[in-house]
Design a protein around this motif. Structure first.
Motif, PDB file in Angstrom:
ATOM      1  N   SER A 135     -31.417  20.738  16.880  1.00  0.00           N
ATOM      2  CA  SER A 135     -30.752  19.441  17.727  1.00  0.00           C
ATOM      3  C   SER A 135     -29.642  19.071  17.787  1.00  0.00           C
ATOM      4  O   SER A 135     -29.602  19.320  16.344  1.00  0.00           O
ATOM      5  N   PHE A 136     -29.392  18.434  18.714  1.00  0.00           N
ATOM      6  CA  PHE A 136     -27.162  17.741  18.471  1.00  0.00           C
ATOM      7  C   PHE A 136     -27.938  15.947  17.957  1.00  0.00           C
ATOM      8  O   PHE A 136     -28.902  15.396  19.545  1.00  0.00           O
ATOM      9  N   VAL A 137     -27.625  15.530  17.339  1.00  0.00           N
ATOM     10  CA  VAL A 137     -28.153  14.323  17.333  1.00  0.00           C
ATOM     11  C   VAL A 137     -26.944  13.040  17.078  1.00  0.00           C
ATOM     12  O   VAL A 137     -25.636  13.262  16.333  1.00  0.00           O
ATOM     13  N   TYR A 138     -27.278  11.664  17.526  1.00  0.00           N
ATOM     14  CA  TYR A 138     -26.805  10.913  16.873  1.00  0.00           C
ATOM     15  C   TYR A 138     -26.892   9.711  16.561  1.00  0.00           C
ATOM     16  O   TYR A 138     -28.712   9.306  16.789  1.00  0.00           O
ATOM     17  N   ALA A 151     -31.627  12.417  20.301  1.00  0.00           N
ATOM     18  CA  ALA A 151     -31.348  13.901  20.138  1.00  0.00           C
ATOM     19  C   ALA A 151     -31.708  14.408  20.871  1.00  0.00           C
ATOM     20  O   ALA A 151     -32.425  14.084  21.464  1.00  0.00           O
ATOM     21  N   VAL A 152     -31.066  15.410  21.565  1.00  0.00           N
ATOM     22  CA  VAL A 152     -31.093  17.437  22.409  1.00  0.00           C
ATOM     23  C   VAL A 152     -31.264  17.630  21.780  1.00  0.00           C
ATOM     24  O   VAL A 152     -30.407  18.062  20.979  1.00  0.00           O
ATOM     25  N   GLY A 153     -32.311  19.037  21.820  1.00  0.00           N
ATOM     26  CA  GLY A 153     -32.530  20.007  21.456  1.00  0.00           C
ATOM     27  C   GLY A 153     -32.914  20.931  22.301  1.00  0.00           C
ATOM     28  O   GLY A 153     -33.588  21.109  23.826  1.00  0.00           O
ATOM     29  N   GLY A 180     -38.429  26.162  24.496  1.00  0.00           N
ATOM     30  CA  GLY A 180     -38.512  24.514  25.098  1.00  0.00           C
ATOM     31  C   GLY A 180     -37.429  23.757  25.253  1.00  0.00           C
ATOM     32  O   GLY A 180     -35.774  24.433  24.395  1.00  0.00           O
ATOM     33  N   PHE A 181     -37.557  22.915  25.504  1.00  0.00           N
ATOM     34  CA  PHE A 181     -36.042  21.510  25.246  1.00  0.00           C
ATOM     35  C   PHE A 181     -36.938  20.194  25.258  1.00  0.00           C
ATOM     36  O   PHE A 181     -37.580  19.956  25.797  1.00  0.00           O
ATOM     37  N   MET A 182     -36.069  19.756  23.770  1.00  0.00           N
ATOM     38  CA  MET A 182     -36.614  18.503  23.495  1.00  0.00           C
ATOM     39  C   MET A 182     -35.727  17.046  23.924  1.00  0.00           C
ATOM     40  O   MET A 182     -34.617  17.288  23.796  1.00  0.00           O
ATOM     41  N   SER A 183     -36.524  15.958  23.997  1.00  0.00           N
ATOM     42  CA  SER A 183     -35.441  14.903  23.926  1.00  0.00           C
ATOM     43  C   SER A 183     -36.017  13.890  23.323  1.00  0.00           C
ATOM     44  O   SER A 183     -37.317  13.936  23.419  1.00  0.00           O
ATOM     45  N   LYS A 184     -35.357  12.986  22.726  1.00  0.00           N
ATOM     46  CA  LYS A 184     -35.876  11.967  22.324  1.00  0.00           C
ATOM     47  C   LYS A 184     -35.075  10.630  21.892  1.00  0.00           C
ATOM     48  O   LYS A 184     -33.804  10.720  21.655  1.00  0.00           O
ATOM     49  N   ILE A 185     -36.344   9.682  21.623  1.00  0.00           N
ATOM     50  CA  ILE A 185     -34.817   8.589  21.369  1.00  0.00           C
ATOM     51  C   ILE A 185     -35.482   7.384  20.262  1.00  0.00           C
ATOM     52  O   ILE A 185     -36.949   7.546  20.388  1.00  0.00           O
ATOM     53  N   GLU A 200     -40.010   6.700  17.933  1.00  0.00           N
ATOM     54  CA  GLU A 200     -39.357   7.702  18.878  1.00  0.00           C
ATOM     55  C   GLU A 200     -40.609   7.686  19.568  1.00  0.00           C
ATOM     56  O   GLU A 200     -41.747   8.041  19.490  1.00  0.00           O
ATOM     57  N   MET A 201     -40.134   7.894  20.745  1.00  0.00           N
ATOM     58  CA  MET A 201     -40.246   8.632  22.220  1.00  0.00           C
ATOM     59  C   MET A 201     -39.724   9.582  22.340  1.00  0.00           C
ATOM     60  O   MET A 201     -38.864   9.849  22.439  1.00  0.00           O
ATOM     61  N   ASN A 202     -41.028  10.787  22.148  1.00  0.00           N
ATOM     62  CA  ASN A 202     -40.347  12.407  22.095  1.00  0.00           C
ATOM     63  C   ASN A 202     -40.903  13.323  23.594  1.00  0.00           C
ATOM     64  O   ASN A 202     -41.558  12.479  24.484  1.00  0.00           O
ATOM     65  N   GLY A 203     -39.584  13.698  24.465  1.00  0.00           N
ATOM     66  CA  GLY A 203     -40.359  14.411  25.812  1.00  0.00           C
ATOM     67  C   GLY A 203     -39.803  16.213  25.166  1.00  0.00           C
ATOM     68  O   GLY A 203     -39.092  16.530  24.536  1.00  0.00           O
ATOM     69  N   VAL A 204     -41.067  16.730  25.396  1.00  0.00           N
ATOM     70  CA  VAL A 204     -40.261  18.221  25.115  1.00  0.00           C
ATOM     71  C   VAL A 204     -41.083  18.979  26.383  1.00  0.00           C
ATOM     72  O   VAL A 204     -42.353  18.963  27.281  1.00  0.00           O
ATOM     73  N   SER A 205     -40.114  20.228  27.345  1.00  0.00           N
ATOM     74  CA  SER A 205     -40.727  21.104  28.216  1.00  0.00           C
ATOM     75  C   SER A 205     -40.655  22.377  27.750  1.00  0.00           C
ATOM     76  O   SER A 205     -40.385  22.673  26.949  1.00  0.00           O
TER      77      SER A 205
END
Length: 237
Positions: A135-138, A151-153, A180-185, A200-205
């Motif tokens: 994932s790419f992280v900030y 993060a998104v990945g 899979g596609f992931m995003s979180k905050i 954290e809130m996490n979503g995955v497709s």
């Protein structure tokens, strides 16, 4: 720097000597504005970090370079699930997460995210979803010890399901791999330089190839979408 932004007092709260992670002295403190009365009383108020004065600026803490996160919490399958019993949606389950992140001094970096999700359908069967990928992280850490995390990945996804009577007696099982596609905050509270707690809130497709003979409606894809709200420990090093 204190004078440049209108202050006349500086209280140092932390000083780190050069070490393996930094060749510089690192200093944190509270920039203050003291009245004449507060200046006169400062020597007798030295036990107070602010000397009784208003703190109008706080230096933010440095970004932690590496973080390991372990989390668990409730999840929700937001997509439609097709089963022999019919279509089901918004089915609750459990998420378990293991994550690693590395960032530079500006809070930008990369991570590795591993996620396991399990959802049971009463006595009929179960569904397990797996995700693993980079994932790419900030990251951003504030002066009050809060670490904000985005993060998104994209990575490897797999599902496994089983059908039978009771959760431990399945006579049918199938698995499939996909993308899979992931995003979180998320946000963490730093209890110390090495330990914290966070949510954290996490979503995955999870996307898979459609089996032969399976009919999709217009604008549908074959796969699962999950959303979770998890909490757990954070280890900084």
């Amino acid at each position: 720097r204190t004078a440049e932004i209108g202050g006349n007092g500086l209280y140092l709260t932390e000083h780190r000597l050069p070490n393996a992670r930094s060749t510089c002295h690192q200093v944190w403190g509270n920039m203050l504005y003291l009245t004449d009365h507060e200046m006169g009383d400062a020597p007798t108020m030295a036990q107070q970090e602010t000397f009784g004065a208003e703190v109008f600026y706080r230096e933010r803490r440095n970004i932690t370079s590496d973080v390991i996160m372990v989390s668990v919490g409730p999840s929700l399958i937001t997509s439609k699930v097709v089963s022999p019993r019919g279509n089901e949606s918004k089915k609750g389950g459990v998420d378990c997460l293991l994550e690693f992140e590395h960032v530079n001094g500006k809070g930008i970096g990369f991570g590795l995210n591993v996620k396991y999700n399990k959802t049971t359908f009463d006595d009929y069967g179960y569904l397990q979803l797996y995700y693993m990928g980079p994932s790419f992280v900030y990251n951003y850490v504030t002066s009050m010890n809060w670490r904000w995390d985005l993060a998104v990945g994209i990575g490897y996804a797999m599902y496994k399901d089983g059908v039978g009577k009771g959760n431990n007696s399945f006579y049918g099982m199938q698995t499939q791999s996909g993308i899979g596609f992931m995003s979180k905050i998320g946000v963490d509270y730093l209890l110390s330089d090495r330990l914290g707690i966070g949510v954290e809130m996490n979503g995955v497709s999870h996307n898979f190839s459609k089996p032969d003979g399976f009919q999709l409606e217009k604008n549908e894809r074959y796969g699962f979408h999950t959303f979770s709200l998890t909490a757990g420990l954070r280890f900084y090093f």
